[in-house]
Design an enzyme around this catalytic site. Structure first.
Site, PDB file in Angstrom:
ATOM      1  N   GLY A 174       0.821  -1.212   0.000  1.00 19.49           N
ATOM      2  CA  GLY A 174       0.000   0.000   0.000  1.00 19.49           C
ATOM      3  C   GLY A 174       0.849   1.253   0.000  1.00 19.49           C
ATOM      4  N   GLY A 175       0.562   2.146   0.964  1.00 19.05           N
ATOM      5  CA  GLY A 175       1.271   3.426   1.033  1.00 19.05           C
ATOM      6  C   GLY A 175       2.770   3.271   1.160  1.00 19.05           C
ATOM      7  N   GLY A 409      17.425  10.854 -34.654  1.00 17.63           N
ATOM      8  CA  GLY A 409      16.982  11.408 -33.371  1.00 17.63           C
ATOM      9  C   GLY A 409      17.837  10.914 -32.218  1.00 17.63           C
ATOM     10  N   ALA A 410      18.321   9.689 -32.338  1.00 17.25           N
ATOM     11  CA  ALA A 410      19.122   9.150 -31.236  1.00 17.25           C
ATOM     12  C   ALA A 410      20.485   9.831 -31.176  1.00 17.25           C
ATOM     13  CB  ALA A 410      19.275   7.647 -31.382  1.00 17.25           C
TER      14      ALA A 410
HETATM   15  C1  HXC Z   1      -2.760  -3.154  10.610  1.00 18.89           C
HETATM   16  C2  HXC Z   1      -1.455  -4.913   9.994  1.00 18.89           C
HETATM   17  C3  HXC Z   1      -1.400  -4.440   8.671  1.00 18.89           C
HETATM   18  C4  HXC Z   1      -2.073  -3.230   8.384  1.00 18.89           C
HETATM   19  C5  HXC Z   1      -0.207  -6.206   8.808  1.00 18.89           C
HETATM   20  N1  HXC Z   1      -0.715  -6.004  10.019  1.00 18.89           N
HETATM   21  N2  HXC Z   1      -0.615  -5.262   7.959  1.00 18.89           N
HETATM   22  N3  HXC Z   1      -2.143  -4.267  10.946  1.00 18.89           N
HETATM   23  N4  HXC Z   1      -2.739  -2.624   9.385  1.00 18.89           N
HETATM   24  N5  HXC Z   1      -2.011  -2.674   7.168  1.00 18.89           N
HETATM   25  C6  HXC Z   1      -0.484  -6.791  11.240  1.00 18.89           C
HETATM   26  C7  HXC Z   1      -1.074  -8.190  11.197  1.00 18.89           C
HETATM   27  O1  HXC Z   1      -2.412  -8.164  11.578  1.00 18.89           O
HETATM   28  C8  HXC Z   1      -0.190  -8.908  12.188  1.00 18.89           C
HETATM   29  O2  HXC Z   1      -0.611  -8.573  13.487  1.00 18.89           O
HETATM   30  C9  HXC Z   1       1.164  -8.258  11.982  1.00 18.89           C
HETATM   31  O3  HXC Z   1       0.907  -7.007  11.361  1.00 18.89           O
HETATM   32  C10 HXC Z   1       2.074  -9.063  11.085  1.00 18.89           C
HETATM   33  O4  HXC Z   1       1.365  -9.364   9.905  1.00 18.89           O
HETATM   34  P1  HXC Z   1       1.228 -10.846   9.322  1.00 18.89           P
HETATM   35  O5  HXC Z   1       0.151 -10.799   8.301  1.00 18.89           O
HETATM   36  O6  HXC Z   1       1.099 -11.828  10.437  1.00 18.89           O
HETATM   37  O7  HXC Z   1       2.657 -11.046   8.665  1.00 18.89           O
HETATM   38  P2  HXC Z   1       3.027 -11.720   7.288  1.00 18.89           P
HETATM   39  O8  HXC Z   1       2.353 -13.048   7.166  1.00 18.89           O
HETATM   40  O9  HXC Z   1       4.508 -11.687   7.213  1.00 18.89           O
HETATM   41  O10 HXC Z   1       2.428 -10.775   6.159  1.00 18.89           O
HETATM   42  C11 HXC Z   1       2.838  -9.437   6.069  1.00 18.89           C
HETATM   43  C12 HXC Z   1       1.973  -8.705   5.019  1.00 18.89           C
HETATM   44  C13 HXC Z   1       0.458  -8.862   5.411  1.00 18.89           C
HETATM   45  C14 HXC Z   1       2.228  -9.296   3.642  1.00 18.89           C
HETATM   46  C15 HXC Z   1       2.398  -7.234   5.020  1.00 18.89           C
HETATM   47  O11 HXC Z   1       0.327  -8.559   6.783  1.00 18.89           O
HETATM   48  C16 HXC Z   1      -0.425  -7.992   4.620  1.00 18.89           C
HETATM   49  O12 HXC Z   1      -0.746  -8.286   3.462  1.00 18.89           O
HETATM   50  N6  HXC Z   1      -0.897  -6.908   5.244  1.00 18.89           N
HETATM   51  C17 HXC Z   1      -1.806  -5.953   4.596  1.00 18.89           C
HETATM   52  C18 HXC Z   1      -1.066  -5.115   3.603  1.00 18.89           C
HETATM   53  C19 HXC Z   1      -1.930  -4.076   2.965  1.00 18.89           C
HETATM   54  O13 HXC Z   1      -2.866  -4.387   2.211  1.00 18.89           O
HETATM   55  N7  HXC Z   1      -1.672  -2.850   3.311  1.00 18.89           N
HETATM   56  C20 HXC Z   1      -2.397  -1.721   2.726  1.00 18.89           C
HETATM   57  C21 HXC Z   1      -2.867  -0.847   3.823  1.00 18.89           C
HETATM   58  S1  HXC Z   1      -3.742   0.478   3.114  1.00 18.89           S
HETATM   59  P3  HXC Z   1      -0.499  -9.589  14.700  1.00 18.89           P
HETATM   60  O14 HXC Z   1      -1.069  -8.831  15.851  1.00 18.89           O
HETATM   61  O15 HXC Z   1      -1.275 -10.804  14.304  1.00 18.89           O
HETATM   62  O16 HXC Z   1       0.962  -9.880  14.859  1.00 18.89           O
HETATM   63  C22 HXC Z   1      -2.579   1.534   2.568  1.00 18.89           C
HETATM   64  C23 HXC Z   1      -3.180   2.679   1.760  1.00 18.89           C
HETATM   65  C24 HXC Z   1      -2.155   3.684   1.441  1.00 18.89           C
HETATM   66  O17 HXC Z   1      -1.421   1.439   2.831  1.00 18.89           O
HETATM   67  C25 HXC Z   1      -2.396   4.339   0.110  1.00 18.89           C
HETATM   68  C26 HXC Z   1      -1.267   5.269  -0.242  1.00 18.89           C
HETATM   69  C27 HXC Z   1      -1.313   5.867  -1.564  1.00 18.89           C
END
Ligand code: HXC
Length: 519
Positions: A174-175, A409-410
């Site tokens: 994401g961000g 051009g290049a």
């Molecule tokens: C809150 C989050 C989180 C998030 C992960 N966690 N991403 N908590 N917000 N965005 C938490 C999990 O719940 C977990 O908590 C801990 O972090 C570790 O994550 P896991 O999933 O257990 O680890 P892993 O299996 O290694 O996977 C990591 C990951 C996955 C691939 C990053 O967590 C994931 O896909 N997260 C979501 C990513 C995402 O879609 N982000 C976009 C957010 S929106 P616990 O308590 O269980 O340890 C965004 C918009 C911005 O960013 C736009 C900008 C232009």
């Protein structure tokens, strides 16, 4: 520390400091190590000179209470920030701490990052970001998004003033991808780092497309296909070495010159073998990197974007100790033709060099911009013109050497004289013309050839005549767009002498807010 007076306060302080150093706690550290990854603090230790790190904001916490977040407070709040030195030069650093809530960005995390970016900007020194994050902390919603916006703003604020480098060593979702994309260089660790705007699950839901994390946004994907990654490191250790090597070529900020690294390579060193690298038949490929390595100090070339658009080569080297930025066509790939990706790659590199007072050396051997509806439809006009724009815009010393083909051009785009290149050399093997001989004859003599009894024989005759007249550097030299035809053997000393002559170049343009590069 002696406890003495105020022992309770000191104990409390020691306790908090210990807790802060543990990030998300022992279990999470074990889990991080279990994935073969170092923790944020271990990474910073690996990057910085031993004992130089001073952490700022170690006792920060979030202040959020929705979703039971008050029970999930950790000191540092998923970001480690501070300053230290790399090879005794000051840097600021931030590292996402995956052991705390998946390294997610909170309002406070963003405040910590922008705090050190402000300090770095004011003192004029590089910022290194270490990425390992789940992106915006979903629980904090808009606060977290605003935090990313603040970081992006600071990335832009520092762009062209202080070098910004990203070491990507884990997920960046994401961000968390856009800030790295706004920095100058991104290094990704193979099979560990991933960068994507939306993950495989969302891709599957929205598009029905099945793709793994690595295929979607792994290091090789971004190094070869998207160009997001400038380097692929085998592991975290190599990743930090890339950061250190990169910094060794760069000034601390845009008001300084790059560091001079003296060495014992003779500035007058000749290479009599250089001419033998060029095949007799100009349609045959050769490896431009051999020429680049030969002329640079101690034959060391630090290539950037090696795997992306390899038909153009960019990277840093030194000439008589001074950093130069090298841009060169690579006849081994697509005959060195310029396409969309290579234009973008070279233009971005040229603009970086211009920001940081790094002279640009260009080696030319290209048959032209890539033809075809694929490239036209994807916008070769729009993207190709960025190369022209960036050469025109660059006011650092610019030196071009035409080695082989420089057509159309290049020829213009690759640092020709009228784009305000300071010194233009050519080897005797250069062919500077509006078109390749064969293509030129086909256009100029179309009617004659159509009527000829033996069109092949006539074409050969006309091509030979055109080649004799134009496939050389002397027509351009007679018009002054080539300053000197040089012996290939003396390329290194001639470059060094030109750089010395241009060392105090001044080229001031009229003030403007900024140009409008055709993005
Ligand atoms: C809150 C989050 C989180 C998030 C992960 N966690 N991403 N908590 N917000 N965005 C938490 C999990 O719940 C977990 O908590 C801990 O972090 C570790 O994550 P896991 O999933 O257990 O680890 P892993 O299996 O290694 O996977 C990591 C990951 C996955 C691939 C990053 O967590 C994931 O896909 N997260 C979501 C990513 C995402 O879609 N982000 C976009 C957010 S929106 P616990 O308590 O269980 O340890 C965004 C918009 C911005 O960013 C736009 C900008 C232009």
């Amino acid at each position: 520390m002696s406890l003495g007076m105020h022992s309770d306060k000191i104990k409390e302080f020691i306790q908090k400091r210990k807790e802060a150093e543990k990030g998300g706690g022992e279990d999470k550290i074990l889990a991080q190590h279990g994935k073969g990854k170092l923790t944020a603090r271990e990474r910073i230790d690996l990057l910085l000179d031993q004992g130089s790190f001073v952490e700022l904001g170690a006792l920060t916490t979030h202040h959020y209470h929705e979703f039971d977040m008050q029970s999930k407070k950790f000191y540092g709040d998923a970001i480690v920030t501070g300053h230290g030195t790399i090879n005794e030069r000051q840097v600021f650093v931030f590292a996402y701490d995956f052991t705390v809530l998946g390294g997610t960005l909170s309002q406070m995390g963003a405040k910590k990052i922008t705090n050190i970016m402000d300090r770095a900007l004011q003192v004029g020194c590089p910022v290194i970001g270490i990425a390992d994050s789940g992106g915006a902390r979903i629980q904090e919603g808009i606060l977290s998004l605003d935090g990313f916006a603040d970081i992006f703003f600071h990335n832009e604020l520092g762009s062209g003033i202080i070098p910004q480098i990203t070491a990507s060593i884990g997920p960046s979702a994401g961000g968390a991808v856009y800030s790295p994309a706004m920095t100058d260089f991104v290094i990704m660790v193979d099979k560990v780092a991933t960068m994507y705007v939306t993950g495989p699950e969302v891709v599957k839901t929205v598009l029905g497309e099945e793709v793994t994390f690595d295929e979607l946004g792994g290091a090789m994907t971004h190094a070869e296909k998207s160009g997001v990654a400038h380097f692929v490191a085998k592991n975290e250790y190599e990743c930090m070495d890339y950061v250190k090597t990169l910094l060794s070529y760069l000034p601390q900020n845009n008001s300084e010159e790059p560091p001079v690294v003296l060495n014992d390579d003779d500035p007058n060193r000749l290479d009599n073998n250089l001419i033998n690298i060029i095949p007799d038949n100009s349609l045959q490929p050769y490896d431009m990197k051999q020429i680049i390595h030969s002329v640079l100090d101690n034959n060391v070339f630090f290539e950037i974007h090696e795997l992306f658009a390899p038909n153009v080569i960019v990277g840093f080297g030194r000439l008589h100790g001074k950093t130069i930025g090298m841009v060169a066509n690579q006849p081994m790939v697509l005959a060195g033709a310029l396409d969309i990706d290579s234009s973008n790659k070279a233009a971005r590199f040229i603009r970086f060099c211009d920001c940081y007072n790094i002279p640009i050396i260009t080696f030319v051997d290209t048959p032209g911009y890539m033809p075809g509806s694929n490239q036209e439809h994807l916008g070769i006009i729009r993207h190709g013109s960025k190369l022209l724009y960036s050469y025109c815009e660059a006011t650092v010393p610019k030196i071009t050497v035409v080695i082989g083909k420089a057509y159309g051009g290049a020829y213009i785009a690759m640092g020709s004289k009228n784009l305000r290149t300071d010194v233009n050399y050519a080897w005797p093997t250069a062919q500077i013309a509006v078109l390749g001989s064969e293509a030129a004859v086909k256009i100029m003599n179309r009617k004659e050839l159509a009527k000829a009894k033996d069109p092949e024989a006539l074409k050969k005759q006309l091509v030979d005549k055109f080649s004799d007249k134009f496939a050389n550097p002397y027509v351009a030299a007679s018009h002054g767009t080539i300053d000197t035809v040089i012996d290939p053997a003396e390329t290194r000393p001639m470059l060094i002498k030109a750089l010395e002559a241009l060392a105090n170049k001044r080229d001031k343009r009229l003030p403007r807010k900024h140009g409008n590069i055709n993005l």
